[in-house]
Design an enzyme around this catalytic site. Structure first.
Site, PDB file in Angstrom:
ATOM      1  N   ARG A   1       5.495 -12.738   9.573  1.00  0.00           N
ATOM      2  CA  ARG A   1       6.391 -11.558   9.190  1.00  0.00           C
ATOM      3  C   ARG A   1       7.532 -11.326  10.054  1.00  0.00           C
ATOM      4  O   ARG A   1       7.567 -11.992  11.086  1.00  0.00           O
ATOM      5  CB  ARG A   1       5.475 -10.226   9.389  1.00  0.00           C
TER       6      ARG A   1
ATOM      7  N   LYS B   1       4.186   0.375  10.359  1.00  0.00           N
ATOM      8  CA  LYS B   1       4.426   1.549   9.627  1.00  0.00           C
ATOM      9  C   LYS B   1       3.927   2.649  10.626  1.00  0.00           C
ATOM     10  O   LYS B   1       4.370   3.825  10.446  1.00  0.00           O
ATOM     11  CB  LYS B   1       3.225   1.465   8.675  1.00  0.00           C
TER      12      LYS B   1
ATOM     13  N   GLU C   1       0.874  -0.996   0.091  1.00  0.00           N
ATOM     14  CA  GLU C   1       0.134   0.117  -0.004  1.00  0.00           C
ATOM     15  C   GLU C   1       0.883   1.275   0.002  1.00  0.00           C
ATOM     16  O   GLU C   1       1.811   1.461   0.803  1.00  0.00           O
ATOM     17  CB  GLU C   1      -0.826   0.258   1.284  1.00  0.00           C
TER      18      GLU C   1
END
Length: 559
Positions: A260, A270, A35
């Site tokens: 992850r 983020k 994104e």
RNA sequence: UGGGGCGUCGACAAACGGCAAGUCAGGAGAUUUUGGAUCUCCCAUGUGGAGGUUCGAAUCCUCCCGCCCCAGCCA
């Protein structure tokens, strides 16, 4: 020699099996779907290496696709940086650069189709009401009062949603699935929300935007993705991913989830990264202390080293915390082979060689890289006054300290043996400010004819020939392996000493025309990379990583 | 109190019913004009726990324990 085989993880196993069974005509097509709402970091690198790596290994393809379904958070600045970072890491999407927004029209048509099938409806509940109706983890939800609108009404309303007849938040399009499902994602999830907001690619064409769950599976399907690899938190979403594609009866990629990356002494979310930037805890997204790709690049990490690291950590489903020392190992391994060696004195201590002729200058030969003789040699000037590292002298040395001390002889790398014969101290502070040494002319180049041993070799820079440089030393951004683990707030564990700036370092003259991005080993100290802040005649170096330091370890155990 | 996952060395991670790989970290030594690099050796009688099946279990079965994720009109 046998090529060490690459680790085979459970994803590659699945794909190998799929190929064997001729699933997807034995085709392999992956995608990396960021994104564009932030900069890429080392965790993304793991995903990039996985997706592009698999495509390469199985002779398939990997697309770069921007998941741009939320115009409020996404910006063109981020898409540019992401493209640059993926390219820099060494991967190529060729002509397959896509955007989820490319498919908005198709997604709209599919949504209308679901409405016609009685599988989606326009809901007038507010956000708060939807939450209320959804129930909780332990309590089933209840049906929206708008759930049984007629197909005609739904179609009409959905069209008017698109036309912009309704304000933000007033209505949504929802999938009609099961409000009592144990999986909350299946409790009539929102497919479209109204957002009168300009999109960085589609401008003002749309005022309704699809949600991730709906947009992602359709984007994958349209692109013919075979294996849609994502992280563990989407495992709960897989039934929804499958549901949309099954209802629509379109090409159905397989979603596979992996754990992850977590790295000790750093944060990789983020939200937290953006906070570090916005609150000024670092100097920007590309601050060399940041785990962003741009930060690592500025710090001096090479893409190949990052790829090696990503390969070594493997891919699995269990939550893990990778020791940052493993990353640093691969950085050193890479730089050891490639970085030319130079001498640089970070904290200079003046040394006068009292028996060396005044005004005499010699050009001594130094090896550029002992690991790679092909990198040749260079000349280093030597004279009566030099600088050595302050840490390399101790007036009262502990037993294991091998370096210079009163009366002790050491070697100056590629130069001479010197012996300390005098100390000059600052009268007020008592600090050692200058040393007087003698040299042995017979040891030119650093070898003594009588084979006598010295226990240390010091780096040095000739004072009149030295170039002044700024050096920025970095330490881990956080003081704890898991920032915020104890306090709950990661910022309490910010390392106040993560950056130390040394303004008057002395580096050897060959560094006069070093270019930003050039990497060197400063002998005995570490690897350093020229920063873009460098100006003519005043280079700035970032310390990429220290050399392994046995003495530091001993010294620590002494305390 | 629902749903979905995951437990193998200090940290990663292999094993797919047949001798618990490898890497990093750590330790010891050799070597060294970088206390770097390199080389050698050591580092899990045991796989979260307890039972069971089997000639044989990290692997299959049962129960238990622990950890992670999910209640955005974010992705």
């Amino acid at each position: 020699m046998v090529e060490p085989s690459k680790p085979v993880d459970f994803i590659r196993e699945i794909i190998t099996e799929d190929i064997k069974n001729n699933k997807y005509e034995s085709r392999v097509h992956t995608r990396f779907p960021p994104e564009p709402n932030g900069y890429l970091h080392i965790g993304h690198a793991k995903s990039i290496c996985l997706n592009f790596g698999i495509a390469n290994e199985f002779k398939g393809l990997c697309n770069l696709r921007f998941d741009d379904t939320n115009p409020i958070k996404e910006e063109i600045e981020y898409v540019e940086s992401i493209k640059e970072d993926v390219r820099w890491l060494g991967f190529d999407w060729e002509d397959r650069l896509f955007y989820a927004s490319d498919y908005f029209e198709q997604m709209y048509r599919y949504a209308a189709q679901l409405i016609k099938m009685g599988k989606a409806y326009v809901c007038d509940l507010s956000a708060d009401e939807i939450r209320e109706y959804r129930g909780t983890l332990y309590k089933p939800g209840k049906d929206s009062p708008y759930r049984n609108r007629s197909v005609e009404e739904n179609l009409d309303l959905f069209e008017r949603l698109r036309k912009g007849e309704f304000p933000d938040g007033s209505r949504t399009l929802r999938a009609k699935i099961d409000m009592s499902s144990g999986n909350i994602n299946m409790r009539d999830p929102v497919m479209y929300r109204i957002l009168h907001s300009e999109h960085h690619r589609t401008g003002n064409k749309w005022c309704i935007y699809p949600m991730y769950d709906y947009a992602h599976c359709i984007s994958d399907s349209i692109e013919g993705i075979t294996h849609s690899i994502c992280t563990l938190e989407f495992e709960d979403h897989r039934p929804l991913y499958d549901w949309f594609l099954d209802q629509l009866n379109v090409f159905h990629p397989q979603q596979i989830e992996f754990a992850r990356l977590n790295l000790s002494y750093t944060v990789l979310s983020k939200r937290r990264l953006i906070q570090l930037v916005q609150e000024g805890h670092v100097r920007g997204w590309d601050d060399p202390r940041m785990p962003t790709i741009s930060g690592l690049r500025r710090r001096g990490y090479a893409p190949g080293a990052i790829r090696n690291f990503c390969e070594r950590i493997g891919v699995a489903k269990r939550d893990s915390l990778v020791d940052i020392e493993l990353l640093e190992y691969y950085i050193r391994e890479d730089l050891n082979k490639r970085a030319p060696r130079v001498m640089a004195v970070l904290r200079p201590l003046k040394v006068v060689i009292i028996n060396y002729p005044e005004n005499q200058v010699e050009e001594l030969e130094a090896i550029n890289n002992p690991e790679d003789p092909g990198m040749g040699t260079r000349k280093v000037p030597f004279s009566r006054v030099i600088y050595i590292e302050h840490d390399d002298f101790r007036e009262d040395p502990p037993k294991q300290f091998f370096r210079l001390a009163p009366g002790r002889e050491v070697r100056l790398r590629y130069a001479y043996y010197i012996t300390c014969v005098g100390i000059v101290k600052d009268e007020k502070t008592g600090e050692v400010v200058e040393l007087h040494c003698t040299y042995d002319p017979k040891t030119r180049g650093g070898d003594s004819p009588d084979r006598r041993k010295v226990k240390a070799t010091l780096h040095w820079v000739s004072a009149p020939h030295s170039i002044e440089a700024e050096v920025r030393l970095y330490a881990h951004l956080f003081t704890k392996p898991i920032p915020g683990e104890e306090s709950g707030d990661f910022k309490t564990d910010l390392n106040p000493k993560s950056l130390e700036i040394l303004k008057s370092c002395c580096v050897e003259p060959c560094l006069a025309d070093a270019k930003p991005g050039d990497r060197y080993q400063f002998e005995r100290q570490g690897y350093f990379c020229v920063d873009p802040d460098s100006i003519d005649k005043k280079p700035v170096f970032n310390r990429t990583v220290t050399l392994k330091d046995t003495w530091a370890k001993i010294e620590k155990s002494l305390k």
